[in-house]
Design a protein around this motif. Structure first.
Motif, PDB file in Angstrom:
ATOM      1  N   SER A 122       0.849  -1.199   0.000  1.00 14.56           N
ATOM      2  CA  SER A 122       0.000   0.000   0.000  1.00 14.56           C
ATOM      3  C   SER A 122       0.878   1.241   0.000  1.00 14.56           C
ATOM      4  O   SER A 122       1.988   1.237   0.556  1.00 14.56           O
ATOM      5  CB  SER A 122      -0.910  -0.005   1.228  1.00 14.56           C
ATOM      6  N   THR A 123       0.386   2.302  -0.623  1.00 11.14           N
ATOM      7  CA  THR A 123       1.188   3.520  -0.748  1.00 11.14           C
ATOM      8  C   THR A 123       0.396   4.755  -0.334  1.00 11.14           C
ATOM      9  O   THR A 123      -0.838   4.763  -0.365  1.00 11.14           O
ATOM     10  CB  THR A 123       1.679   3.720  -2.202  1.00 11.14           C
ATOM     11  N   PHE A 124       1.143   5.789   0.047  1.00 10.46           N
ATOM     12  CA  PHE A 124       0.602   7.126   0.305  1.00 10.46           C
ATOM     13  C   PHE A 124       0.977   8.024  -0.873  1.00 10.46           C
ATOM     14  O   PHE A 124       2.091   7.945  -1.395  1.00 10.46           O
ATOM     15  CB  PHE A 124       1.201   7.734   1.573  1.00 10.46           C
ATOM     16  N   THR A 125       0.055   8.909  -1.251  1.00  8.89           N
ATOM     17  CA  THR A 125       0.346   9.929  -2.255  1.00  8.89           C
ATOM     18  C   THR A 125      -0.227  11.255  -1.771  1.00  8.89           C
ATOM     19  O   THR A 125      -1.375  11.309  -1.320  1.00  8.89           O
ATOM     20  CB  THR A 125      -0.271   9.576  -3.618  1.00  8.89           C
ATOM     21  N   LEU A 126       0.580  12.303  -1.858  1.00 12.83           N
ATOM     22  CA  LEU A 126       0.142  13.653  -1.497  1.00 12.83           C
ATOM     23  C   LEU A 126      -0.266  14.416  -2.748  1.00 12.83           C
ATOM     24  O   LEU A 126       0.430  14.378  -3.771  1.00 12.83           O
ATOM     25  CB  LEU A 126       1.266  14.415  -0.797  1.00 12.83           C
ATOM     26  N   TYR A 127      -1.393  15.111  -2.665  1.00 12.34           N
ATOM     27  CA  TYR A 127      -1.859  15.973  -3.747  1.00 12.34           C
ATOM     28  C   TYR A 127      -1.969  17.396  -3.197  1.00 12.34           C
ATOM     29  O   TYR A 127      -2.471  17.601  -2.088  1.00 12.34           O
ATOM     30  CB  TYR A 127      -3.220  15.521  -4.270  1.00 12.34           C
ATOM     31  N   LEU A 128      -1.498  18.380  -3.967  1.00  8.68           N
ATOM     32  CA  LEU A 128      -1.522  19.779  -3.538  1.00  8.68           C
ATOM     33  C   LEU A 128      -2.255  20.634  -4.560  1.00  8.68           C
ATOM     34  O   LEU A 128      -2.163  20.380  -5.774  1.00  8.68           O
ATOM     35  CB  LEU A 128      -0.100  20.327  -3.363  1.00  8.68           C
ATOM     36  N   HIS A 129      -2.952  21.644  -4.055  1.00 15.56           N
ATOM     37  CA  HIS A 129      -3.566  22.642  -4.930  1.00 15.56           C
ATOM     38  C   HIS A 129      -3.340  24.015  -4.322  1.00 15.56           C
ATOM     39  O   HIS A 129      -3.581  24.230  -3.136  1.00 15.56           O
ATOM     40  CB  HIS A 129      -5.074  22.393  -5.080  1.00 15.56           C
ATOM     41  N   PHE A 130      -2.829  24.932  -5.167  1.00 18.22           N
ATOM     42  CA  PHE A 130      -2.603  26.299  -4.707  1.00 18.22           C
ATOM     43  C   PHE A 130      -2.753  27.245  -5.891  1.00 18.22           C
ATOM     44  O   PHE A 130      -2.000  27.159  -6.873  1.00 18.22           O
ATOM     45  CB  PHE A 130      -1.193  26.436  -4.113  1.00 18.22           C
TER      46      PHE A 130
END
Length: 662
Positions: free
Chosen positions: A136-144
């Motif tokens: 299993s993996t973690f992924t970060l998503y950003l919006h700015f």
């Protein structure tokens, strides 16, 4: 951007060595002598620096120097610096590694954000994955500010290896200011937070929304060395919105360095004033909403049982006006028609918000748009909000409807109101459209009444980003509802100004801005081939368990392609075409005395085993998979159709032909 003294000295030395290697000094002296001899002798005028630069340019010496002075990064790819990014851009690809060269416009201001993760205690006991092992993996998503970024997936662990950096562009988006370097005071007035979404992907490809966090970044404006660190505690979502799931250590830097920093007191005061202003607006709207609701109940006491939803909880458990979940959303060139937009929303997976415990209660969780898109699945409210926003972006008058389906199940769908008064229902979970022709109960029995084809039973209210109207007709049954939205005896409206005060863009700091849509990163042909190969292997294994041999007819498999394309075209446009050609192709491909059987099935995921299990549950598919007889030949064709945000429509057609034996 200023360089440290040691770096500047090192850079000067590199340039000096390169110029010496090219013998640039001798070439400049020769050009200078030639220029003086040929051009300046008759006039005896003074040679300027501009004249010399012009002469060097004409002889190609400056171009040669720039080609040779070719700076590369200190990591493996050694790529050249390309043209600067435009002022407004969004990125949805694996970000650059630390120390890697990144395109920076020296006239713009940037916020560099580095992420490190720790204290994800739920994964404390998980062992480190072995090399090549799927985990299993973690992924970060950003919006700015109209920019989107995604981290590389990292294995789930107590201290996940988030060693990523994101370069966020800070700029004023008002007309005429886009190309100016913003100063600290201007940046202080930019209240947009950095929206961070953490997604967990398990080994089967299923995604889970772990956390949704809004980072207040302006503390860096008071940092003396332009660098500050923030420990962001991530809380869970839905019923776990009060439980910590982990901590992100975030380092913030401003590039280029600010000429003048602000005091911590000024930054704190500005943020405090914004929050007070937001709280006051929200308080006034709540007071107004309570009064409006009392007036609505006074019309008819039965109104208290109608589904009139003014507020809804987001993924963080915060109550927000429902109108704030809608905003006109333009898809650029990613979607061409409203019906294509409906198909895109339809292929995003449907999943009810998770709930702890049993019973028939429904967990309320209306996701912010970024969380919904990153998770790539959601409840009916998320789908309806996105579809309504896209239809508004296409210039239609669209509303989200709140009501019930058969058996009284709460449901939301979308309605469009035409200039000719025609009302159309759009089911966001299926993409189907229904025209609304109301039944007229006062007509005599001899008058034929229209038959309702839609699955909706009652309707309590409708809303979009500017309007909120509650159904105050004697009955809330959809089939007899009159959609004359200007008649306040049928639809009680809320004040447009009250809605605007808390729901318009920039009205409050509590509302997340809408991210732009991103194009698909899935290659349709490769995904189709891979899924088809996996599916063939599963068919062979299944028939082998039944004691049956499997012989594939590749030509017949290819002949199934037109049918799959026609099915998707019909779902997207509502137009059926190509069926005659497909039938003619199959008649030619199946010899006399043989029987052909084929069955298409549709999915919104790319998991071969899950799709195969669904096929086995279909009696038609199982009949083909277990086909016995003389000269049995099997065929399968998989077609993946890609949409924005890597959403996919997957069509699989199974077929067989065999000789009839009496």
């Amino acid at each position: 951007m200023a360089l440290p003294p040691e770096k500047a000295s090192e850079l000067k030395e590199i340039i000096h060595q390169q110029l010496t290697k090219m013998d640039v000094h001798s070439r400049i002296r020769a050009v200078l002598a030639e220029t003086i001899r040929e051009e300046l002798a008759p006039q005896h005028q003074q040679l300027s620096e501009e004249d010399l630069i012009k002469a060097l340019t004409q002889r190609g010496i400056i171009d040669d120097v720039m080609k040779e002075l070719n700076f590369v990064s200190d990591i493996n790819d050694r790529e050249r610096i390309s043209t600067p990014k435009p002022a407004t851009h969004f990125v949805d690809r694996q970000p650059a590694a630390v120390l890697k060269k990144t395109n920076i416009d020296p006239t713009r201001r940037y916020l560099y954000l580095q992420v490190l993760g720790k204290a994800f205690l739920e994964h404390l006991q998980e062992p480190e994955p072995l090399p090549g092992q799927t985990c299993s993996t973690f992924t970060l998503y950003l919006h700015f500010r109209n920019q989107r970024f995604r981290s590389k997936p990292v294995p789930c662990a107590c201290e996940p290896d988030f060693n990523d950096g994101f370069l966020l562009e800070v700029h004023k988006d008002t007309l005429g200011e886009g190309s100016k370097m913003v100063d600290a005071t201007t940046m202080l007035s930019i209240c947009d937070p950095v929206h961070i979404v953490l997604i967990k992907t398990d080994t089967s490809g299923e995604t889970t929304l772990v956390a949704s966090y809004f980072l207040e970044w302006r503390s860096v404006l008071s940092a003396e060395n332009r660098i500050t660190s923030v420990a962001a505690e991530l809380l869970g979502v839905g019923s776990e919105s009060k439980v910590s799931v982990g901590v992100l250590n975030i380092k913030l830097e401003i590039y280029p360095k600010l000429n003048k920093t602000l005091s911590q007191e000024i930054v704190n005061t500005q943020i405090s004033l914004e929050r007070q202003k937001t709280a006051e607006k929200e308080r006034l709207f709540l007071v107004y909403a309570k009064q409006w609701w009392r007036e609505y109940l006074q019309i008819r006491t039965s109104h208290s049982s109608r589904l009139v939803k003014i507020f809804a909880q987001d993924e963080n458990g915060i109550n927000r006006p429902v109108c704030s979940y809608i905003r006109p959303l333009r898809a650029g060139r990613l979607l061409d028609t409203p019906r294509q937009a409906a198909r895109f929303v339809n292929v995003i997976s449907y999943e009810k918000a998770p709930i702890i415990g049993g019973g028939n209660s429904k967990q309320e969780q209306w996701c912010s748009l970024l969380a919904f898109l990153c998770r790539n699945k959601g409840d009916c409210e998320d789908h309806a909000n996105l579809l309504c926003s896209l239809l508004l972006g296409f210039g239609m008058e669209a509303f989200v409807c709140v009501g019930t389906k058969a058996k009284g199940t709460p449901h939301t769908w979308v309605m469009t109101y035409g200039t000719d008064g025609v009302t159309t229902f759009w089911e966001s979970l299926t993409g189907y459209r229904y025209l609304h022709n109301p039944v007229k109960p006062d007509d005599p029995p001899t008058v034929k009444q229209p038959k309702a084809l839609y699955p909706y039973r009652t309707i309590g209210c409708i809303f979009n980003h500017q309007k909120f109207l509650a159904n105050c007709q004697p009955s809330d049954a959809v089939e007899i509802c009159i959609f004359d939205l200007h008649d306040e005896s049928k639809w009680k409206p809320m004040s447009g100004e009250a809605i605007k005060s808390v729901c318009s863009p920039g009205a409050t700091t509590a509302l997340p801005s809408f991210p732009p849509l991103c194009s698909s990163t899935t290659d349709a042909a490769s995904a189709s081939n891979e899924l088809e190969l996996q599916f063939r292997m599963l068919v062979v294994e299944h028939r082998k368990d039944l004691g049956l041999a499997t012989v594939w007819d590749d030509q017949l498999s290819y002949f199934l392609s037109p049918a799959l394309a026609a099915y998707e075209l019909e779902r997207t446009t509502g137009i059926s075409s190509g069926n005659e050609e497909f039938q003619d192709i199959i008649r030619r491909a199946v010899p006399d005395g043989h029987t052909f059987k084929g069955f298409p099935i549709h999915f919104v995921y790319r998991n071969a085993r899950r799709a195969f299990a669904a096929c086995l549950r279909s009696p038609f598919c199982e009949e083909i998979l277990c086909c016995r007889g003389d000269q049995v030949r099997l065929a399968v064709r998989v077609r993946v159709f890609t949409y924005p945000e890597s959403a996919c429509a997957v069509w699989i057609m199974l077929a067989c032909k065999y000789r009839c034996v009496l």
